[in-house]
Design a protein around this motif. Structure first.
Motif, PDB file in Angstrom:
ATOM      1  N   SER A 238     -20.593 -11.694 -16.579  1.00 39.59           N
ATOM      2  CA  SER A 238     -20.221 -10.576 -16.403  1.00 39.59           C
ATOM      3  C   SER A 238     -20.105 -10.306 -18.007  1.00 39.59           C
ATOM      4  N   LYS A 239     -20.138  -8.175 -18.174  1.00 39.81           N
ATOM      5  CA  LYS A 239     -19.651  -8.373 -19.363  1.00 39.81           C
ATOM      6  C   LYS A 239     -18.739  -8.324 -20.298  1.00 39.81           C
TER       7      LYS A 239
ATOM      8  N   THR B 264     -29.758  -9.140 -21.424  1.00 41.79           N
ATOM      9  CA  THR B 264     -30.025  -7.764 -20.829  1.00 41.79           C
ATOM     10  C   THR B 264     -28.816  -7.055 -20.359  1.00 41.79           C
ATOM     11  N   ASP B 265     -29.108  -5.757 -20.239  1.00 42.46           N
ATOM     12  CA  ASP B 265     -27.853  -5.186 -19.650  1.00 42.46           C
ATOM     13  C   ASP B 265     -28.227  -4.486 -18.073  1.00 42.46           C
ATOM     14  N   VAL B 266     -27.527  -5.150 -16.753  1.00 37.48           N
ATOM     15  CA  VAL B 266     -27.991  -4.686 -16.064  1.00 37.48           C
ATOM     16  C   VAL B 266     -26.992  -4.326 -14.980  1.00 37.48           C
ATOM     17  N   GLY B 267     -26.186  -3.708 -15.574  1.00 33.88           N
ATOM     18  CA  GLY B 267     -24.810  -2.699 -14.899  1.00 33.88           C
ATOM     19  C   GLY B 267     -23.849  -3.425 -15.637  1.00 33.88           C
ATOM     20  N   ASP B 268     -22.881  -4.422 -14.207  1.00 32.09           N
ATOM     21  CA  ASP B 268     -21.541  -4.816 -14.458  1.00 32.09           C
ATOM     22  C   ASP B 268     -21.660  -6.221 -15.402  1.00 32.09           C
ATOM     23  N   ASP B 269     -23.286  -6.696 -15.718  1.00 37.05           N
ATOM     24  CA  ASP B 269     -23.372  -7.554 -16.400  1.00 37.05           C
ATOM     25  C   ASP B 269     -24.820  -7.640 -17.320  1.00 37.05           C
TER      26      ASP B 269
ATOM     27  N   ASP C 283     -32.010 -10.666  -8.172  1.00 43.44           N
ATOM     28  CA  ASP C 283     -31.226 -10.589  -9.609  1.00 43.44           C
ATOM     29  C   ASP C 283     -32.398 -10.575 -10.811  1.00 43.44           C
TER      30      ASP C 283
ATOM     31  N   LYS D  45     -33.910  -7.217  -9.618  1.00 44.78           N
ATOM     32  CA  LYS D  45     -33.573  -6.139 -10.125  1.00 44.78           C
ATOM     33  C   LYS D  45     -33.749  -5.963 -11.692  1.00 44.78           C
TER      34      LYS D  45
ATOM     35  N   ILE E 273     -35.708  -3.374 -14.593  1.00 42.25           N
ATOM     36  CA  ILE E 273     -35.711  -2.377 -15.388  1.00 42.25           C
ATOM     37  C   ILE E 273     -37.100  -2.636 -16.630  1.00 42.25           C
TER      38      ILE E 273
END
Ligand code: SF4
Ligand code: SF4
Lengths: 348, 248
Positions: free
Chosen positions: A7-8, A158-163, A188, A191, A195
């Motif tokens: 998680s970011k 790699t930015d995949v949203g919240d993670d 994942d 996804k 991206i």
């Protein structure tokens, strides 16, 4: 390659904790209308995407100026080598620059192991981040197959949203996130693939095209050794070396001594040097080996996409675009040069 | 080894370069220990006439200067130009581009005729110069390195490359890439100052003189692109480099 999700929030907390504990963390931060790599006090300072940093982060493993030897002359002579490194995290490094370091890794470990480089390199943890939009109009990383790292990172985010989708490149990297990482599942990976497809499409549309095929560049440059374009472009060259200084893969250095004014102590240091500089081509007897700026420009370009490409099987220009931006007379950009050479070949 | 005897001399200048030497702190004591300073007006009233190394600051700007500097050259084994006034005549040469009678009147008033004043010249217009420490003022670190090299009998290192090298090494945003670019002489000016001016948001004014092979044509192209008029261009050159070959 192993991959995880992190998680970011957890990740930034982890880094902030390291900073609090005194760890040196270097990341791109905004500087006027561009950016630069600096030691950060908080992850809030990080510039995650464009504008690009003025110079590459290579200085953290191969410093602009680095003392190699110290000596003292009193009753006898004492000489000591200086091989120093500080444990450093290089965070937010883009693929073009990770690849730059990956190339330096090859060069500085070839035959003569460069202890100074290797020690600094071993002390650096490289955490890369994927670019999802081009950082500058000058960059052409997509054309050089450099939108993803080839090698030389500990973690790649790699930015995949919240993670962050995290690819692990080393044991140290894996350990670093072991407390916060989750296993990835097939969705994942899917996804991520999506991206990246989107990124590819965007880069293919936005970045300037390379007309010749990437793998044909050595041949193109070889055939065009005597092309008039070297002198045409060279006529506009300052020989200022800006293109060398900003480049993630330029690795030449000069070695100079400095005696202290007490004449008892001294040091020998190395400094970044560059093939476009007169000092570089002048030898001890005073003679200049590569007088013409056009010939220097040819040499620089050939080092990127001919000599070293052939030698290592990989382009030595990662398409970061910094030289094209730095050059005030706009003559040095390798993609531009290669397209012009390609275009001038009547037969194509 | 006997200590080399060193003398400092000044011609037309602000003596800021000698003050730079004087403000070396601890290193000044080291300097005094490794060389025998026999003449240094900013530091001592003693005037020795026996010296091997002469550091000469300032431009030649009176006819008496010519005789005096020739005397110095006769005595010294090594002559070093200290700072831009000695090296390229620097700001002193600005007057060369004006009517000399008017210049004299402006400076000396009605009695102008009584003053001996000639066109400003770098010292190498009159004597052979062995080494140059460029800059306005000189850079402390560079002075120490050059002074140590000379005392050690080694050819000192002075960069041939331009200020851009040091400016890029520092990671500065290029002056020409800022939202409101100003004219920077970095691409044609000799480095060694650590890109002092661009690093604090100013532009390089060329105080260290031009590189040995400046591409003036390319430079003028860059100025034109940034909307610099021919007059402004001349003002930039003449700040320090009005007398430098190639600048017209
Ligand atoms: S040659 Fe230019 S575009 Fe290629 S890696 Fe070096 S600075 Fe970047
Ligand atoms: S190619 Fe451009 S950046 Fe490189 S030395 Fe010449 S003028 Fe400077």
């Amino acid at each position: 390659m192993k991959s995880y999700l992190v998680s970011k929030g957890d990740f930034l907390e982890l880094i902030d904790g390291m900073i609090e504990n005194g760890k040196e963390v270097v990341a791109p931060v905004k500087q006027e209308n561009q950016a630069n790599f600096k030691r950060i006090k908080s992850t809030k300072d990080i510039l995650w995407s464009g504008p690009q940093t003025v110079i590459s982060p290579k200085g953290f493993v191969f410093p602009q100026e680095e003392e190699l030897i110290e000596y003292e002359v009193e009753d006898g002579i004492w000489v000591g080598s200086k091989v120093e490194a500080k444990s450093t995290v290089l965070l937010g490094i883009h693929p073009c620059d990770i690849n730059g370091i990956a190339l330096l890794d090859k060069v500085f470990a070839e035959k003569n192991l460069d202890e100074n480089y290797l020690k600094k390199r071993e002390s650096a943890t490289i955490i890369g981040v994927e670019c999802l939009t081009p950082c500058s109009p000058e960059s052409f990383c997509y054309r050089k197959g450099s939108v993803l790292p080839w090698d030389g990172f500990d973690l790649f985010l790699t930015d995949v949203g919240d993670d962050f989708f995290v690819e692990v490149g080393s044991e140290a990297g894996k350990t670093l996130i072991s407390g916060i990482s989750r296993k990835t599942i097939q969705s994942d990976a899917k996804k991520l693939k999506k991206i990246r497809e989107k990124r590819d499409n965007l880069f293919a549309k936005k970045q300037r095209k390379l007309k010749p095929k990437l793998e044909e560049l050595p041949k193109l440059l070889k055939e065009n050794y005597d092309s008039p374009i070297w002198d045409e472009r060279g006529a506009k060259c300052f020989g200022c070396g800006s293109c060398n200084m900003v480049c993630p893969t330029c690795y030449c250095f000069d070695v100079r001594d400095c005696v202290e004014i007490n004449l008892k102590k001294g040091s020998r240091s190395r400094f970044w040097d560059g093939c476009m500089l007169t000092d570089f081509t002048r030898i001890a007897s005073g003679e200049i080996f590569r007088e013409e700026r056009g010939a220097r420009l040819r040499h620089r370009t050939n080092r990127k996409d001919f000599y070293l490409f052939e030698k290592w099987g990989r382009t030595f220009c990662t398409g970061c675009g910094r030289c094209g931006k730095a050059c005030l007379t706009k003559i040095v950009d390798p993609l531009d040069i290669e397209n012009e050479l390609y275009g001038r070949k009547g037969r194509r | 080894m006997e200590k080399p005897k060193v003398a400092f001399f000044e011609f037309t200048c602000c003596e800021g370069c000698q003050l730079t030497v004087l403000s070396l702190g601890d290193k000044l004591l080291d300097l005094f220990e490794s060389v025998d300073v026999v003449n240094f007006r900013e530091a001592s009233s003693y005037r020795g006439q026996d010296y091997e190394i002469a550091f000469i600051e300032g431009s030649i700007s009176t006819s008496k200067d010519i005789d005096r500097i020739r005397e110095i050259r006769k005595k010294a084994k090594i002559c070093v130009a200290l700072g831009s006034c000695a090296h390229i005549a620097g700001v002193n040469a600005i007057k060369n581009f004006h009517n000399q009678l008017e210049v004299k009147k402006r400076v000396y008033g009605e009695k102008a005729w009584a003053f001996d004043s000639i066109l400003a010249q770098p010292i190498d217009a009159v004597i052979k110069v062995d080494y140059v420490i460029p800059g306005c003022p000189i850079d402390k670190k560079e002075f120490l390195c050059v002074a140590a090299s000379i005392s050690n009998g080694v050819r000192p290192f002075i960069p041939e490359y331009s200020v851009c090298v040091e400016c890029k090494m520092k990671g500065n945003v290029c002056v020409y890439h800022k939202p409101n670019p100003i004219v920077c002489m970095g691409p044609i000016t000799r480095a060694g100052c650590g890109a002092a001016c661009p690093s604090v948001g100013n532009a390089c004014e060329g105080c260290r003189g031009l590189v040995s092979d400046p591409n003036l044509e390319a430079y003028e192209g860059v100025l034109e692109e940034h909307g610099i008029s021919a007059d402004d261009k001349m003002r930039f050159y003449r700040m320090y480099n009005g007398l430098v070959g190639g600048v017209k």
